[in-house]
Design a protein around this motif. Structure first.
Motif, PDB file in Angstrom:
ATOM      1  N   GLY A  49     -89.466  -3.625 -16.297  1.00  0.00           N
ATOM      2  CA  GLY A  49     -88.829  -4.324 -15.151  1.00  0.00           C
ATOM      3  C   GLY A  49     -88.196  -5.759 -15.731  1.00  0.00           C
ATOM      4  N   GLN A  50     -88.891  -6.196 -16.135  1.00  0.00           N
ATOM      5  CA  GLN A  50     -87.977  -7.830 -16.751  1.00  0.00           C
ATOM      6  C   GLN A  50     -86.403  -6.974 -17.401  1.00  0.00           C
ATOM      7  OE1 GLN A  50     -88.024 -10.785 -15.905  1.00  0.00           O
ATOM      8  NE2 GLN A  50     -87.046 -11.627 -17.824  1.00  0.00           N
ATOM      9  N   LYS A  55     -84.789  -4.443 -16.586  1.00  0.00           N
ATOM     10  CA  LYS A  55     -83.746  -3.924 -15.251  1.00  0.00           C
ATOM     11  C   LYS A  55     -83.066  -5.939 -14.391  1.00  0.00           C
ATOM     12  CE  LYS A  55     -86.317   0.130 -14.714  1.00  0.00           C
ATOM     13  NZ  LYS A  55     -87.519   0.878 -13.391  1.00  0.00           N
ATOM     14  N   ARG A  56     -85.112  -6.438 -14.095  1.00  0.00           N
ATOM     15  CA  ARG A  56     -83.743  -7.355 -13.655  1.00  0.00           C
ATOM     16  C   ARG A  56     -83.090  -8.680 -14.170  1.00  0.00           C
ATOM     17  NH1 ARG A  56     -86.594 -10.471  -9.364  1.00  0.00           N
ATOM     18  NH2 ARG A  56     -88.299  -9.730  -8.991  1.00  0.00           N
TER      19      ARG A  56
END
Lengths: 470, 540
Positions: free
Chosen positions: B418-419, B421-422
């Motif tokens: 997720g990080q 992607k962020r």
């Protein structure tokens, strides 16, 4: 182009009306708003593809073109809120505003043809953009790296109109205002178009209230921008700090002064917010007492940190302020202070109620962020109701959207009113999300707990104001 | 060890449960019986990430099981059942017993003790192997690294290395440290009697009385001793060895104390509990050693353990919140903190005139230190050259990391993906990303950033942040106390920049690719740690 703009404006007007009806508690309004919202989101998707380079780039990467449904957006085209700080900090350090313009063009729906000649500072640049109809609203976190969210006049007007139309009835539900005002507001909301309602609200205002804004008199943060809009509605108003907190000063606060000029800028600020802090609170408290003596109700607006300080200041003066019944306190900004200290909601509300002589029901908590065009008010049953003009999506740790009526994860929004910048955004806030009818009478989506997601810095106006303690 | 395990069903998986013992002042404490139904009820409402429960009779810690084929969570949990702890029982207050017990030991007895522990582990390799197997079910580190970490216990407990550590870290006055730890060492100190004694010579009749102060007697004699202390070690789980290293330091300083195992590395600590209780139950070092677990931040426990006077030293490793939380509460106890830090590489332009693949290979070695979870691993790399050259280098480095992905596939937690992607869609959307994937998911990579990088954003999972600079000196302003390690290429640039790098607060500067270099007596975070853990006492 003009035809498209009219179509978008018409969609927005209908969506505002449906959301306003929801705010009044009208049955069936939620479903109507939901359908209109989805349509407006799809229109925005097409608009972004055409006009927003950053969005188009990611859509190309994902091989997504025109859409008939919004699910692919939630899955693949949401942008983290950090997109609004994706510029190179060196450009600001080196005053390279030409490159800042080029960056802004990536996230703004129109060419940024603004001459940067003679611009000496970040504040000048923002001013110059404003002269050309680009209104930047800033947000910052603990790192001092500012987010810039650009709006044009049309986007701004939609924001102001939507806020007036939706917040008015929501506050009336909380019995803000006299019975006559309630009848008038709710009646006007039924009869008038959003623009007329907002215009009337601006003209009529709330002259039986005086306002106290626990903030700086001017600046570019989300709260400051809102306060500047709200201030003329009241008979009179007072600011905690009668000075400006400029974006460049916020940046220095976070990043530390790099030269003598910046050091002086910081010292000037510290003089006001550290050395003269108590005097400033005393002045605001004195104004509240005067308003009460004049028979006026008082509206107070601030963040948790400032309310805590206000209560402490009243405590030091040893005499509580007994505001006129009907007065209203509005606050937001999170519960974790910059010191790392946490303050409980019940404790703070208890302190405010005692210090200001108000029942807890008159103390209203709000939640929003610079990147969206809506506010969420916390009802007496603990829910921050998400107006149906916004599509909320909850993401898991891997940033995959989740489905369900009771979820915990990072919240994202698809904001149809964000026409000037990418409004399909994943925030850094972790929430508990619920759907369904609330005991307060509102239905739809809501959040009940809000905190910063792991690894995300404290941000927002609450963060900026709290940082001033240092 | 194995007998204990079989008798009390310890470190044996049964239906997704593992019973994990503690050592409390030499006593092996087994957990109580907790049924599967009780455990399921305890975690019924738990969300992912909510992995701890404190029951009246036990502590439950669940860790998500990783499927090593798909490198994703399997959806199962391995639940550790552990005894509750009584914090007051962990505190040593019988100083006579301490002085006559562990404090009176000789260094030879310490090394013999380590030898005994080591032999017990070697004789119970089946138990160790089983604990390793349990660790591998949930370890976020690559399998290869976890196996290597278990193998390295042998090096850590090696008696010869232990003696070298003592001799070097406690050395003073050109005397090996073991002498100070064994007892009093008389120093040729030329001690002065002090100002008061000198002034007292003006008092009527003081001449005779002052004689012993001014000449001979005890006046001239000074002895020094490295006295053990009572220590509380709050360890971190970024490497499986950390709790063992902390226990080793406690033992080497002949001290009494408590090691708190971290989430993610409780089993190595449990092995040590078993070995000490089985092989040397009556030894004074075992009798004054506790190895336990509680959930970090539990005020009912930490309020007592961090109270003034409970310990002489608090050693804390870990995440920023953990360190600052302990710092703020242990105000009256001397704190030895291993703060969160990170590592950098500085790569001179010579790399482009030489074998760039070789340089990238070396840089990848530094990225891979503890799978980039260690503060000595390379997290940010400053490359002297144009953005294009930096991108060229990043491609080579990404390729080297891809090879590591094949050799030692890493598990990427969902939050890491997720990080990434962020970062790719957010603050670093303009950066050049060169990522490797395994089964369509991020596995490693490099990102070339022309602007600044915020360390808080770093996923610390095989991602090298490459920053092009015109001159390596431009990287110097980014070096500070928060930087633990700098790996520099080539050697002549290391020589030229070394003092400037270290003068800014960095602890270690080594050649690129050699940043994991270890040796007995090495400082950590700028400290000779054993030296911080003893009290230097002065007498005659």
């Amino acid at each position: 182009m003009v035809e498209k703009a009219f179509k978008l404006a018409a969609s927005h007007r209908q969506l505002i009306q449906a959301t306003q009806a929801w705010a009044r508690g009208e049955r069936g309004a939620l479903g109507r708003a939901r359908a209109l919202r989805e349509q407006a989101i799809l229109e925005n998707h097409a608009h972004y593809l055409e006009r927003l380079p950053v969005y188009r780039r990611f859509a190309d990467q994902e091989a997504i073109g025109a859409l008939q449904e919004i699910e692919p957006i939630k899955q693949h085209l949401m942008l983290p809120d950090e997109i609004f700080k994706s510029y190179d900090q060196r450009w600001l350090d080196e005053h390279d505003y030409g490159r800042m313009n080029a960056w802004l063009e990536e996230i703004f729906h129109q060419p940024v043809e603004v001459d940067v000649k003679g611009i000496q500072s970040l504040d000048d640049w923002i001013e110059r953009l404003g002269e050309h109809g680009i209104r930047l609203v800033c947000s910052s976190g603990t790192s001092g790296n500012l987010s810039f969210v650009p709006r044009d006049a049309s986007n701004w007007n939609t924001f102001v109109t939507a806020s007036a139309c939706i917040l008015g009835p929501l506050l009336m539900r909380r019995k803000a205002g006299t019975w006559m005002q309630q009848i008038l507001v709710l009646g006007a909301a039924r009869l008038l178009s959003p623009e007329s309602f907002a215009g009337l609200s601006r003209k009529v205002g709330v002259r039986d209230f005086d306002a106290a804004f626990l903030d700086f008199q001017s600046g570019r943060t989300g709260n400051q921008t809102l306060e500047q809009q709200l201030a003329p509605l009241f008979r009179k108003h007072v600011y905690l700090y009668e000075t400006t907190l400029s974006p460049s000063t916020i940046r220095i606060l976070g990043r530390g002064p790099k030269n003598e000029r910046e050091q002086e800028q910081l010292l000037r600020l510290q003089e006001v917010v550290v050395h003269q802090k108590m005097d400033n609170y005393k002045r605001v408290i004195e104004q509240m007492r005067q308003s009460t003596a004049d028979g006026q109700k008082v509206f107070i607006f601030g963040t948790t940190q400032q309310y805590l300080e206000l209560c402490q200041a009243i405590g030091e003066l040893k005499t509580p302020v007994h505001l006129k019944p009907g007065s209203l306190v509005f606050y937001g900004g999170g519960w974790k202070l910059f010191s790392g200290e946490k303050i409980g909601r019940e404790k703070l509300v208890g302190m405010m109620a005692e210090s200001l002589g108000l029942p807890a029901a008159r103390i209203v908590e709000g939640y929003s962020m610079t990147e969206i065009n809506a506010f969420m008010l916390r009802c007496e049953y603990g829910r921050f109701h998400i107006p149906p003009s916004l599509e909320a999506v909850i993401y898991d740790e891997e940033l995959n959207p989740m489905t369900g009526s009771e979820l915990r994860g990072v919240i994202g929004f698809l904001d149809p009113f964000a026409t000037a910048y990418p409004g399909f955004m994943i925030s850094g806030d972790e929430v508990r999300y619920v759907e369904g009818e609330c005991e307060c009478g509102l239905e739809g989506a809501a959040v009940t707990e809000i905190g910063r997601a792991r690894g995300r810095e404290i941000k927002g106006c609450g963060g900026i104001m709290a940082a001033l303690k240092a | 060890m194995e007998k204990f395990c079989q008798q009390q069903r310890l470190l044996i998986e049964e239906d997704g449960l593992v019973r994990v013992p503690f050592l409390v002042k030499g006593q092996l404490v087994a957990p109580p019986e907790v049924s599967r139904a009780e455990i399921e009820a305890a975690f019924a409402e738990a969300s992912p990430g909510d992995n701890y429960r404190k029951l009246p009779q036990a502590q439950l810690l669940r860790e998500p099981v990783i499927d090593r084929q798909s490198m994703k969570y399997s959806g199962q949990y391995l639940v550790q059942v552990m005894p509750p702890i009584q914090p007051a029982a962990l505190i040593e207050s019988d100083f006579k017993r301490l002085v006559e017990g562990p404090y009176a030991l000789q260094v030879d007895q310490i090394t013999e003790y380590l030898q005994t522990i080591l032999r017990a582990m070697q004789a119970n390799s089946g138990t160790v192997e089983r604990a390793l197997g349990l660790c591998l079910q949930t370890a976020e580190h690559p399998e290869l690294l976890t196996r290597a970490a278990f193998a390295s216990f042998q090096v850590g407990l090696d008696p010869h290395s232990a003696r070298r550590m003592i001799d070097r870290e406690l050395s003073a006055w050109q005397i090996p440290g073991s002498q100070f730890l064994d007892g009093w060492v008389e120093l040729a100190a030329e001690a002065l009697p002090g100002m008061t004694a000198a002034l007292a010579s003006g008092l009527p009749g003081a001449g005779d009385l002052l004689q012993p102060h001014l000449t001979g007697g005890s006046g001239g004699k000074i002895s020094l001793r490295a006295m053990p202390t009572r220590q509380l070690h709050i360890t971190a789980g970024n490497a499986p060895e950390v709790p063992v290293v902390s226990a080793l330091r406690l033992i080497l300083s002949k001290s009494a104390g408590v090691v708190k195992s971290p989430y993610g590395a409780t089993l190595p600590g449990a092995l040590l509990c078993l070995a000490a209780a089985a092989a040397a139950p009556q030894h004074p070092l075992t009798q004054h050693l506790s190895i336990v677990y509680w959930q970090g931040g539990d005020e009912s426990i930490e309020g007592i353990l961090l109270a003034p006077g409970a310990f002489d030293r608090v050693v804390v490793w870990g995440a920023p919140e953990a360190v600052s939380s302990v710092q703020s509460r242990a105000l009256y106890t001397r704190l030895v903190s291993f703060n969160p830090r990170y590592g950098v590489s500085l790569i001179g332009r010579q790399a482009f005139a030489e074998d760039l693949d070789r340089v990238a290979f070396q840089a990848a070695l530094d990225v891979m230190i503890y799978n980039q979870k260690s503060c000595t691993a390379s997290h940010v790399q400053y490359v002297e050259g144009s953005p294009e050259q930096a991108a060229q280098y990043a491609e080579r480095l990404a390729e080297m990391l891809r090879r590591w992905d094949e050799l030692a596939p890493q598990f990427c937690a969902p939050a890491v993906r997720g990080q990434i992607k962020r970062m790719q869609r957010g603050k670093y959307a303009r950066a050049r990303w060169l990522t490797n994937t395994l089964q369509g998911e991020y596995s490693s990579g490099a990102v070339v950033l022309e602007g600044e990088f915020d360390l808080l954003d770093h996923p610390m999972s095989r991602l090298a942040v490459i920053r092009p600079v015109d001159d390596l000196r431009q990287a110097l302003p980014y070096l500070h106390q928060g930087v633990s390690m700098a790996g520099v290429y080539p050697a002549e640039r290391l020589q030229a920049l070394r003092d400037e790098i270290l003068g800014r607060g960095v602890s270690t500067a080594l050649p690129l690719g050699e940043c994991e270099r270890i040796f007995p007596g090495a400082p950590q975070d700028g400290m000779m740690t054993l030296n911080q853990l003893v009290d230097w006492k002065v007498s005659v």
